[in-house]
Design a protein around this motif. Sequence first.
Motif, PDB file in Angstrom:
ATOM      1  N   VAL A   1       0.841  -1.258  -0.179  1.00  0.00           N
ATOM      2  CA  VAL A   1      -0.089   0.006  -0.048  1.00  0.00           C
ATOM      3  C   VAL A   1       0.977   1.386  -0.022  1.00  0.00           C
ATOM      4  O   VAL A   1       2.191   0.930  -0.037  1.00  0.00           O
ATOM      5  N   ALA A   2       0.249   2.387  -0.104  1.00  0.00           N
ATOM      6  CA  ALA A   2       1.007   3.554  -0.292  1.00  0.00           C
ATOM      7  C   ALA A   2       1.351   4.048   1.379  1.00  0.00           C
ATOM      8  O   ALA A   2       0.722   3.583   2.227  1.00  0.00           O
ATOM      9  N   ALA A   3       2.479   4.774   1.368  1.00  0.00           N
ATOM     10  CA  ALA A   3       2.858   5.317   2.735  1.00  0.00           C
ATOM     11  C   ALA A   3       1.956   5.985   3.309  1.00  0.00           C
ATOM     12  O   ALA A   3       1.784   6.065   4.451  1.00  0.00           O
ATOM     13  N   SER A   4       0.966   6.864   2.633  1.00  0.00           N
ATOM     14  CA  SER A   4       0.200   7.779   3.015  1.00  0.00           C
ATOM     15  C   SER A   4      -1.022   6.919   3.737  1.00  0.00           C
ATOM     16  O   SER A   4      -1.706   7.402   4.647  1.00  0.00           O
ATOM     17  N   THR A   5      -1.385   5.595   3.184  1.00  0.00           N
ATOM     18  CA  THR A   5      -2.424   4.732   3.807  1.00  0.00           C
ATOM     19  C   THR A   5      -1.804   4.291   4.999  1.00  0.00           C
ATOM     20  O   THR A   5      -2.501   4.206   6.069  1.00  0.00           O
ATOM     21  N   VAL A   6      -0.332   3.855   5.199  1.00  0.00           N
ATOM     22  CA  VAL A   6      -0.046   3.443   6.486  1.00  0.00           C
ATOM     23  C   VAL A   6      -0.167   4.661   7.305  1.00  0.00           C
ATOM     24  O   VAL A   6      -0.715   4.395   8.710  1.00  0.00           O
ATOM     25  N   SER A   7       0.329   5.920   7.109  1.00  0.00           N
ATOM     26  CA  SER A   7       0.080   6.882   7.947  1.00  0.00           C
ATOM     27  C   SER A   7      -1.258   6.984   8.645  1.00  0.00           C
ATOM     28  O   SER A   7      -1.402   7.422   9.767  1.00  0.00           O
ATOM     29  N   ARG A   8      -2.138   7.054   7.680  1.00  0.00           N
ATOM     30  CA  ARG A   8      -3.651   7.256   8.023  1.00  0.00           C
ATOM     31  C   ARG A   8      -4.070   5.902   9.096  1.00  0.00           C
ATOM     32  O   ARG A   8      -4.566   6.306  10.153  1.00  0.00           O
ATOM     33  N   ALA A   9      -3.663   4.908   8.768  1.00  0.00           N
ATOM     34  CA  ALA A   9      -4.189   3.708   9.495  1.00  0.00           C
ATOM     35  C   ALA A   9      -3.553   3.777  10.988  1.00  0.00           C
ATOM     36  O   ALA A   9      -4.252   3.352  11.914  1.00  0.00           O
ATOM     37  N   LEU A  10      -2.367   4.388  10.918  1.00  0.00           N
ATOM     38  CA  LEU A  10      -1.866   4.494  12.642  1.00  0.00           C
ATOM     39  C   LEU A  10      -2.206   5.696  13.149  1.00  0.00           C
ATOM     40  O   LEU A  10      -1.837   5.799  14.406  1.00  0.00           O
ATOM     41  N   SER A  11      -2.740   6.714  12.227  1.00  0.00           N
ATOM     42  CA  SER A  11      -3.039   7.870  13.117  1.00  0.00           C
ATOM     43  C   SER A  11      -4.613   8.227  13.124  1.00  0.00           C
ATOM     44  O   SER A  11      -5.154   8.666  14.121  1.00  0.00           O
ATOM     45  N   THR A  12      -5.208   7.823  12.065  1.00  0.00           N
ATOM     46  CA  THR A  12      -6.831   8.057  12.183  1.00  0.00           C
ATOM     47  C   THR A  12      -7.329   6.685  11.391  1.00  0.00           C
ATOM     48  O   THR A  12      -8.037   6.471  10.454  1.00  0.00           O
ATOM     49  N   PRO A  13      -7.467   5.762  12.353  1.00  0.00           N
ATOM     50  CA  PRO A  13      -7.578   4.323  12.003  1.00  0.00           C
ATOM     51  C   PRO A  13      -9.135   4.329  11.286  1.00  0.00           C
ATOM     52  O   PRO A  13      -9.226   3.324  10.171  1.00  0.00           O
ATOM     53  N   TYR A  14     -10.050   4.913  11.513  1.00  0.00           N
ATOM     54  CA  TYR A  14     -11.409   4.819  11.040  1.00  0.00           C
ATOM     55  C   TYR A  14     -11.500   5.177   9.626  1.00  0.00           C
ATOM     56  O   TYR A  14     -12.328   4.815   8.868  1.00  0.00           O
ATOM     57  N   ARG A  15     -10.564   5.970   9.070  1.00  0.00           N
ATOM     58  CA  ARG A  15     -10.370   6.330   7.759  1.00  0.00           C
ATOM     59  C   ARG A  15      -9.806   5.248   6.633  1.00  0.00           C
ATOM     60  O   ARG A  15      -9.661   5.379   5.694  1.00  0.00           O
ATOM     61  N   VAL A  16      -9.569   4.001   7.265  1.00  0.00           N
ATOM     62  CA  VAL A  16      -8.860   3.005   6.416  1.00  0.00           C
ATOM     63  C   VAL A  16      -9.698   1.683   6.562  1.00  0.00           C
ATOM     64  O   VAL A  16     -10.233   1.464   7.869  1.00  0.00           O
ATOM     65  N   ASN A  17      -9.937   1.125   5.705  1.00  0.00           N
ATOM     66  CA  ASN A  17     -10.601  -0.286   5.537  1.00  0.00           C
ATOM     67  C   ASN A  17     -10.181  -0.917   6.647  1.00  0.00           C
ATOM     68  O   ASN A  17      -8.858  -1.187   6.861  1.00  0.00           O
ATOM     69  N   VAL A  18     -10.983  -1.676   7.351  1.00  0.00           N
ATOM     70  CA  VAL A  18     -10.701  -2.633   8.390  1.00  0.00           C
ATOM     71  C   VAL A  18      -9.673  -3.771   8.087  1.00  0.00           C
ATOM     72  O   VAL A  18      -8.667  -3.689   8.783  1.00  0.00           O
ATOM     73  N   ARG A  19      -9.786  -4.366   6.898  1.00  0.00           N
ATOM     74  CA  ARG A  19      -8.874  -5.445   6.621  1.00  0.00           C
ATOM     75  C   ARG A  19      -7.464  -4.816   6.401  1.00  0.00           C
ATOM     76  O   ARG A  19      -6.745  -5.404   6.567  1.00  0.00           O
ATOM     77  N   THR A  20      -7.655  -3.724   5.607  1.00  0.00           N
ATOM     78  CA  THR A  20      -6.206  -3.115   5.430  1.00  0.00           C
ATOM     79  C   THR A  20      -5.469  -2.580   6.543  1.00  0.00           C
ATOM     80  O   THR A  20      -4.338  -2.697   6.622  1.00  0.00           O
ATOM     81  N   ARG A  21      -6.291  -1.910   7.431  1.00  0.00           N
ATOM     82  CA  ARG A  21      -5.759  -1.524   8.685  1.00  0.00           C
ATOM     83  C   ARG A  21      -5.129  -2.627   9.616  1.00  0.00           C
ATOM     84  O   ARG A  21      -4.188  -2.612  10.191  1.00  0.00           O
ATOM     85  N   GLU A  22      -5.823  -3.807   9.554  1.00  0.00           N
ATOM     86  CA  GLU A  22      -5.454  -4.874  10.324  1.00  0.00           C
ATOM     87  C   GLU A  22      -4.064  -5.370   9.891  1.00  0.00           C
ATOM     88  O   GLU A  22      -3.112  -5.756  10.612  1.00  0.00           O
ATOM     89  N   ARG A  23      -3.909  -5.351   8.441  1.00  0.00           N
ATOM     90  CA  ARG A  23      -2.871  -5.998   7.838  1.00  0.00           C
ATOM     91  C   ARG A  23      -1.641  -4.859   8.297  1.00  0.00           C
ATOM     92  O   ARG A  23      -0.474  -5.294   8.428  1.00  0.00           O
ATOM     93  N   ILE A  24      -1.840  -3.469   8.219  1.00  0.00           N
ATOM     94  CA  ILE A  24      -0.806  -2.743   8.473  1.00  0.00           C
ATOM     95  C   ILE A  24      -0.516  -2.711   9.988  1.00  0.00           C
ATOM     96  O   ILE A  24       0.670  -2.643  10.319  1.00  0.00           O
ATOM     97  N   GLU A  25      -1.418  -2.814  10.835  1.00  0.00           N
ATOM     98  CA  GLU A  25      -1.065  -2.828  12.172  1.00  0.00           C
ATOM     99  C   GLU A  25      -0.305  -4.211  12.594  1.00  0.00           C
ATOM    100  O   GLU A  25       0.790  -4.229  13.588  1.00  0.00           O
ATOM    101  N   ALA A  26      -0.542  -5.450  11.846  1.00  0.00           N
ATOM    102  CA  ALA A  26       0.486  -6.467  11.857  1.00  0.00           C
ATOM    103  C   ALA A  26       1.639  -6.508  11.653  1.00  0.00           C
ATOM    104  O   ALA A  26       2.510  -7.041  12.244  1.00  0.00           O
ATOM    105  N   ALA A  27       1.827  -5.709  10.290  1.00  0.00           N
ATOM    106  CA  ALA A  27       3.145  -5.616   9.739  1.00  0.00           C
ATOM    107  C   ALA A  27       4.006  -4.497  10.636  1.00  0.00           C
ATOM    108  O   ALA A  27       5.177  -4.768  10.861  1.00  0.00           O
ATOM    109  N   ALA A  28       3.250  -3.417  11.293  1.00  0.00           N
ATOM    110  CA  ALA A  28       4.044  -2.466  12.099  1.00  0.00           C
ATOM    111  C   ALA A  28       4.587  -3.243  13.340  1.00  0.00           C
ATOM    112  O   ALA A  28       5.627  -3.224  13.825  1.00  0.00           O
ATOM    113  N   ALA A  29       3.775  -4.162  13.917  1.00  0.00           N
ATOM    114  CA  ALA A  29       3.986  -5.022  15.105  1.00  0.00           C
ATOM    115  C   ALA A  29       5.162  -5.884  14.614  1.00  0.00           C
ATOM    116  O   ALA A  29       6.233  -6.118  15.463  1.00  0.00           O
TER     117      ALA A  29
END
Length: 340
Positions: free
Chosen positions: A23-51
């Motif tokens: 995904v784009a870096a801007s999507t990662v930034s949104r997922a970590l700062s304003t999670p509700y603005r990102v699709n749930v499945r995408t957000r979960e993938r990003i959170e798992a990758a961050a961890a």
Amino acid sequence: MATQAAGTDRPATIHDIAARCGVAASTVSRALSTPYRVNVRTRERIEAAAAALNYRPNIQAKALSSGRTSAVGVLVPDITNPFYFDLIRGTQLQLKAAGYTQLLVDTEESDEVEATTVDQLRKSADGIIVAASRLTDEVLLAAAATTPLVAINRDVPGVPAVIIDTPSATSQALDHLASLGHTRIAYIAGPTTSQSSTRRWAALAGAAEELGVEVRRLGPFAPKTQSGAAAADAAVYSGVTACIAFNDLIAIGMLQRLRERGLRVPEDMSIVGCDDIFGADFCNPPLTTMASPIEQAGRVAVSMLLAQLNALAGGGTRSRSVMPTHLTVRGSTGPAPAKA
């Protein structure tokens, strides 16, 4: 030690997370700062990758450039109440993913302690999440006007809030008890400063009239197990055959007291709790109770607060979110006694 970005000796960045997730870096930034603005499945993938990458935002740099502390205060009335365990976990995980530190405060069911803490946190935290606030509407509104703030289980116009819809589950509980033949039912009220308790009583009073059953309000009682003994004695004296308690702690205390008095649950009296805390299904008998997504409520509250803090262009913010509840039927409710 922090995990390094693959093939390098540097810490992982949002670009590394973006590459791993496709995904784009801007999507990662949104997922970590304003999670509700990102699709749930995408957000979960990003959170798992961050961890997995042990990603840590450059908190010091962000604080220096923005004047922020990268800390958020989370206030709960009673940290020993198991109801708040999942809520605290939800706020903690969501804040950590966004690079914030959680400052947890037990306000001891005291409006004075809560007011003092809110005032102090204005200097040491970027925002505040208040669960089951005991402050007056006016004081809470004034606090929200000067500090980014989200209330949980407190509905005041002008204050962003996450509302756990226990009144609807309370009505479900009344329907359940009426279907079992109970016509005299008690509501074991919580603290007078609890808006949740007031809202549940209003829902019960309206539903009782439609069902043609009698509901009596007993209390108020402190939301602790120790209060269950007095609540049980009051219920027995009132002549009701079923009780809907403000929370599971009171309900569990009632089960213990009724057993001491030689009364059987549910044969002699049915008991309904609220919150479905850990251990509610281990009671004797297992407790019928109202369940809700507590951890999710904490996560949503963080998302709403981060939206205030970031105020992304065109992003907008939510001022109110309602979490659904449902009745979980177990062994503490049964048919009304034949003699009733």
